[in-house]
Design a protein around this motif. Sequence first.
Motif, PDB file in Angstrom:
ATOM      1  N   ASP A   7      40.289  44.007  40.646  1.00 48.34           N
ATOM      2  CA  ASP A   7      39.258  45.032  40.855  1.00 48.34           C
ATOM      3  C   ASP A   7      37.861  44.439  40.701  1.00 48.34           C
ATOM      4  O   ASP A   7      37.658  43.484  39.949  1.00 48.34           O
ATOM      5  CB  ASP A   7      39.390  46.167  39.829  1.00 48.34           C
ATOM      6  N   ARG A   8      36.924  45.042  41.394  1.00 47.77           N
ATOM      7  CA  ARG A   8      35.513  44.677  41.264  1.00 47.77           C
ATOM      8  C   ARG A   8      34.925  45.428  40.068  1.00 47.77           C
ATOM      9  O   ARG A   8      35.233  46.594  39.848  1.00 47.77           O
ATOM     10  CB  ARG A   8      34.757  45.032  42.542  1.00 47.77           C
ATOM     11  N   ILE A   9      34.083  44.747  39.311  1.00 53.73           N
ATOM     12  CA  ILE A   9      33.386  45.373  38.176  1.00 53.73           C
ATOM     13  C   ILE A   9      32.510  46.496  38.731  1.00 53.73           C
ATOM     14  O   ILE A   9      31.761  46.289  39.695  1.00 53.73           O
ATOM     15  CB  ILE A   9      32.505  44.321  37.445  1.00 53.73           C
ATOM     16  N   ASP A  11      29.388  49.001  39.207  1.00 53.18           N
ATOM     17  CA  ASP A  11      27.953  48.768  39.051  1.00 53.18           C
ATOM     18  C   ASP A  11      27.356  49.871  38.171  1.00 53.18           C
ATOM     19  O   ASP A  11      27.291  51.029  38.571  1.00 53.18           O
ATOM     20  CB  ASP A  11      27.258  48.739  40.406  1.00 53.18           C
ATOM     21  N   ALA A  28      26.480  44.720  38.457  1.00 51.67           N
ATOM     22  CA  ALA A  28      26.791  44.040  39.723  1.00 51.67           C
ATOM     23  C   ALA A  28      25.987  42.749  39.847  1.00 51.67           C
ATOM     24  O   ALA A  28      26.529  41.701  40.220  1.00 51.67           O
ATOM     25  CB  ALA A  28      26.519  44.950  40.907  1.00 51.67           C
ATOM     26  N   ALA A  32      27.419  38.748  39.587  1.00 53.74           N
ATOM     27  CA  ALA A  32      27.421  38.174  40.938  1.00 53.74           C
ATOM     28  C   ALA A  32      27.276  36.658  40.922  1.00 53.74           C
ATOM     29  O   ALA A  32      26.393  36.109  40.257  1.00 53.74           O
ATOM     30  CB  ALA A  32      26.308  38.792  41.770  1.00 53.74           C
ATOM     31  N   VAL A 132      35.718  37.321  34.666  1.00 49.95           N
ATOM     32  CA  VAL A 132      35.161  37.919  35.872  1.00 49.95           C
ATOM     33  C   VAL A 132      34.577  36.802  36.722  1.00 49.95           C
ATOM     34  O   VAL A 132      33.730  36.041  36.252  1.00 49.95           O
ATOM     35  CB  VAL A 132      34.068  38.963  35.528  1.00 49.95           C
ATOM     36  N   GLU A 133      35.053  36.700  37.951  1.00 50.01           N
ATOM     37  CA  GLU A 133      34.544  35.696  38.893  1.00 50.01           C
ATOM     38  C   GLU A 133      33.855  36.401  40.043  1.00 50.01           C
ATOM     39  O   GLU A 133      34.491  37.157  40.777  1.00 50.01           O
ATOM     40  CB  GLU A 133      35.687  34.822  39.419  1.00 50.01           C
ATOM     41  N   ASP A 134      32.567  36.179  40.187  1.00 46.40           N
ATOM     42  CA  ASP A 134      31.762  36.792  41.242  1.00 46.40           C
ATOM     43  C   ASP A 134      32.004  38.305  41.328  1.00 46.40           C
ATOM     44  O   ASP A 134      32.173  38.869  42.398  1.00 46.40           O
ATOM     45  CB  ASP A 134      32.039  36.129  42.587  1.00 46.40           C
ATOM     46  N   GLY A 135      32.061  38.945  40.151  1.00 45.95           N
ATOM     47  CA  GLY A 135      32.200  40.390  40.081  1.00 45.95           C
ATOM     48  C   GLY A 135      33.608  40.928  40.158  1.00 45.95           C
ATOM     49  O   GLY A 135      33.818  42.142  40.112  1.00 45.95           O
ATOM     50  N   VAL A 136      34.616  40.047  40.260  1.00 44.46           N
ATOM     51  CA  VAL A 136      36.014  40.476  40.371  1.00 44.46           C
ATOM     52  C   VAL A 136      36.779  40.045  39.114  1.00 44.46           C
ATOM     53  O   VAL A 136      36.674  38.901  38.669  1.00 44.46           O
ATOM     54  CB  VAL A 136      36.678  39.882  41.635  1.00 44.46           C
ATOM     55  N   ARG A 138      39.617  38.626  37.064  1.00 39.32           N
ATOM     56  CA  ARG A 138      40.700  37.666  37.327  1.00 39.32           C
ATOM     57  C   ARG A 138      41.711  37.613  36.188  1.00 39.32           C
ATOM     58  O   ARG A 138      42.869  37.257  36.405  1.00 39.32           O
ATOM     59  CB  ARG A 138      40.122  36.262  37.565  1.00 39.32           C
TER      60      ARG A 138
END
Length: 162
Positions: A7-9, A11, A28, A32, A132-136, A138
């Motif tokens: 999932d994306r974090i 905002d 966000a 990022a 969290v890698e680039d907002g996702v 992991r």
Amino acid sequence: MTIAIGDRIPDVTIKKVTAEGAEEISTASYFAGRRVVLFGVPGAFTPTCTNSHLPGFVENYDAFVARGIDSIAVMAVNDAFVMGAWAKFTGAQDKLDFLADGNADFARALGLEIDLSKGGLGTRVKRFSMLVEDGVVRQLNIEEIPSNAEASGAARLLQQLG
């Protein structure tokens, strides 16, 4: 709905403690383009958070950086003044980013809020850690019992990073 791996974090606007005071940031933009370790604690200055959870991330700071982590951040449902005082008290302000989620907006958006009203704490965030890698997201580790700091501890996340 609780956030999950992949999932994306969400905002949300929160406050980041800085030497000059509190700075409003967008989650966000904070996540990022970076690899960030984020861990959440039910409350700054609480015994497990101060004595068990946070120290592992401070002590293993270099090990996280060696594995390509850009930042380690701790968040709590506390105001920026409390988070700033906790950063100074722990001496971790040069290693960790202290993120204040004063109204539990980020905790709720993550689906990680917990009602600790019986203990006089109100709405807080569950104890967790994540990569969290680039907002996702992991990796994600959530404690079943708020007073435990093993599944969400630094050693567990370092093991997951390999």
